[in-house]
Design a protein around this motif. Structure first.
Motif, PDB file in Angstrom:
ATOM      1  N   GLU A  44       0.827  -1.205   0.000  1.00 25.77           N
ATOM      2  CA  GLU A  44       0.000   0.000   0.000  1.00 25.77           C
ATOM      3  C   GLU A  44       0.867   1.263   0.000  1.00 25.77           C
ATOM      4  N   GLU A  48      -2.352   5.357   2.482  1.00 31.42           N
ATOM      5  CA  GLU A  48      -3.510   4.487   2.250  1.00 31.42           C
ATOM      6  C   GLU A  48      -3.402   3.202   3.057  1.00 31.42           C
ATOM      7  N   ALA A  51      -5.668  -0.331   3.391  1.00 34.92           N
ATOM      8  CA  ALA A  51      -6.516  -0.586   2.220  1.00 34.92           C
ATOM      9  C   ALA A  51      -6.685  -2.085   1.952  1.00 34.92           C
ATOM     10  N   THR A 168      -5.718   7.000   8.387  1.00 37.13           N
ATOM     11  CA  THR A 168      -5.691   6.465   7.023  1.00 37.13           C
ATOM     12  C   THR A 168      -6.989   5.766   6.661  1.00 37.13           C
ATOM     13  N   LEU A 172      -9.853   6.672   3.445  1.00 38.11           N
ATOM     14  CA  LEU A 172      -9.956   5.804   2.270  1.00 38.11           C
ATOM     15  C   LEU A 172     -11.305   5.994   1.579  1.00 38.11           C
ATOM     16  N   VAL A 176     -10.252   5.258  -4.107  1.00 40.66           N
ATOM     17  CA  VAL A 176      -8.949   4.740  -3.692  1.00 40.66           C
ATOM     18  C   VAL A 176      -9.008   3.230  -3.519  1.00 40.66           C
ATOM     19  N   ASN A 180      -6.938   0.391  -5.644  1.00 33.63           N
ATOM     20  CA  ASN A 180      -6.112  -0.631  -5.016  1.00 33.63           C
ATOM     21  C   ASN A 180      -6.526  -2.023  -5.471  1.00 33.63           C
TER      22      ASN A 180
END
Length: 417
Positions: A44, A48, A51, A168, A172, A176, A180
């Motif tokens: 990551e 982020e 994630a 974080t 998100l 995003v 990912n």
């Protein structure tokens, strides 16, 4: 009557690029399957963080064809255990059931790999994950090891927290998370593993149909060097009645020839009846004391620690360090190596006795090494570790560089370095 024997594991690559690793056992009473994805917290961006774990949660919310409630009802109706986990370098979705339900099992499990990632589901799971972060933040053991990893790894991505942080995870967005997913869940980054009583041809044909439209992409991880300096970090917290100490030192990578020697060494030190047990637990000086070895793509670590009465902190830390130092100066005995190697070999065999246990051994080894490692090979490699192997590992001086974090009433440690 001669009973059929388990077949050797076989690896197949489908037109979609999906790899399928099969280990049929005609005598097994169950079938286990898992999607092993070569991505985790280290892949990551730092802003982020979390994630990968967030995506793991969202996979169980279903897709446009199968809603979350229906998906979970399907998995539940199969009667087996279905779950997932995220680590530093892997994310795994797995389930088990009766052999006759194998097609349904694969169908339901595959829904997880085609998530809808609905904004409303994201907000619901965000709240769940923030509660999870808060829960671990209340546990001293989690706090001290989070602080240890931050201190040891610094800006290296292996220092990423799997759950992420409040900041974080709160930031998100659906965009995003989808980015990912698309970047790291292509068919070339995924391996389907199936073990137990199964029809290999049927699984291959079904998996080929399921994965035909998946993006044919691969996530490429970039190994990074890591330089570490010895350090002692003091985190005072007078509200805690016990002192919690965590220690990290350099280890070896997953493909290092002394990888099994590192596992044996950590068992000698931190296993049941290991040296730390006799130095700290049998004497009543500590509540707990351990050491284990974790290996990654380009490096590894020995990681452990202890908890004790704050008044004994300096004494116990000195003894803990003394155990590690004595290993490097005096080495190990043949009896210690033989006992630890045998214990690890038996543990490997016991885990492989069920399809679900064998699933994780095959899948995680394939992700780590890029080749099939049979149970027999895994057992042989650890059983054959010699005192000379452990001596060669100790010659690397892994315990010279120790990063230590102490959490609690730390007054007695103030003068230590």
């Amino acid at each position: 009557m001669t009973l059929p024997e388990p077949l050797a594991p076989s690896l197949h690559t489908l037109p979609s690029g999906l790899k399928v690793l099969l280990a049929p056992d005609p005598l097994a009473q169950t079938v286990a399957m898992g999607y092993f994805v070569q991505t985790g917290a280290r892949d990551e961006r730092r802003d982020e963080m979390g994630a990968s774990h967030f995506l793991e949660h969202l996979m169980f919310k279903g897709n446009d064809a199968v809603g979350g409630a229906e998906l979970n009802a399907r998995l539940d109706a199969l009667g087996g255990h279905a779950n997932a986990f995220t680590s530093d370098e892997a994310t795994v979705y797995h389930a088990a059931s009766l052999p006759e339900r194998a097609p349904e099992l694969l169908s339901a499990l595959s829904v997880l790999l085609e998530p809808a990632l609905r904004p409303e589901d994201i907000e619901t799971e965000r709240g769940v994950i923030l509660e999870e972060i808060a829960m671990y933040a209340d546990q001293p053991e989690s706090r001290v090891f989070d602080a240890l990893r931050a201190a040891y790894w610094g800006e290296h991505p292996l220092g990423h927290q799997v759950l992420g942080t409040v900041q974080t995870v709160s930031a998100l967005t659906p965009e995003v998370l989808r980015r990912n997913f698309l970047a790291r869940y292509g068919s070339l980054s995924v391996t389907l593993v199936a073990t137990g009583q199964l029809d290999a041809q049927n699984i291959l044909e079904q998996a080929a149909l399921i994965s035909a439209e998946w993006p044919h992409t691969v996530h490429v991880r970039r190994p990074l060097p890591q330089q570490v300096a010895p350090a002692l970090h003091i985190l005072p917290d007078d509200s805690l009645s016990r002192l919690h100490v965590a220690v990290c030192t350099p280890g070896v990578a997953v493909d290092h020839p002394l990888r099994e020697a590192a596992a044996v060494l950590s068992e000698i030190v931190g296993g049941e009846n290991g040296r730390l047990y006799w130095a700290l637990l049998d004497t009543g000086l500590a509540d707990s004391a351990d050491l284990s070895h974790a290996e990654y793509q380009e490096t590894g670590v020995f990681e452990g620690g202890f908890s004790c009465d704050p008044e004994r902190a300096a004494q116990v830390l000195g003894l803990y360090r003394g155990v590690l130092s004595s290993l490097q100066e005096q080495g190990v005995t043949e009896a210690e190596v033989r006992r630890a190697a045998r214990k690890l070999a038996v543990s490997t065999l016991l885990r492989s006795e069920t399809p679900q246990g064998q699933l994780f051994g095959l899948g995680m080894e394939y992700l780590a090494l890029g080749r099939v490692v049979t149970v027999e090979e895994a057992v042989e490699r650890v059983a054959n570790v010699t005192p000379q192997d452990v001596t060669a590992l100790l010659a690397l001086r892994p315990f010279d560089v120790q990063v230590t974090v102490a959490l609690g009433q730390t007054a007695t440690l103030a003068t230590l370095t």
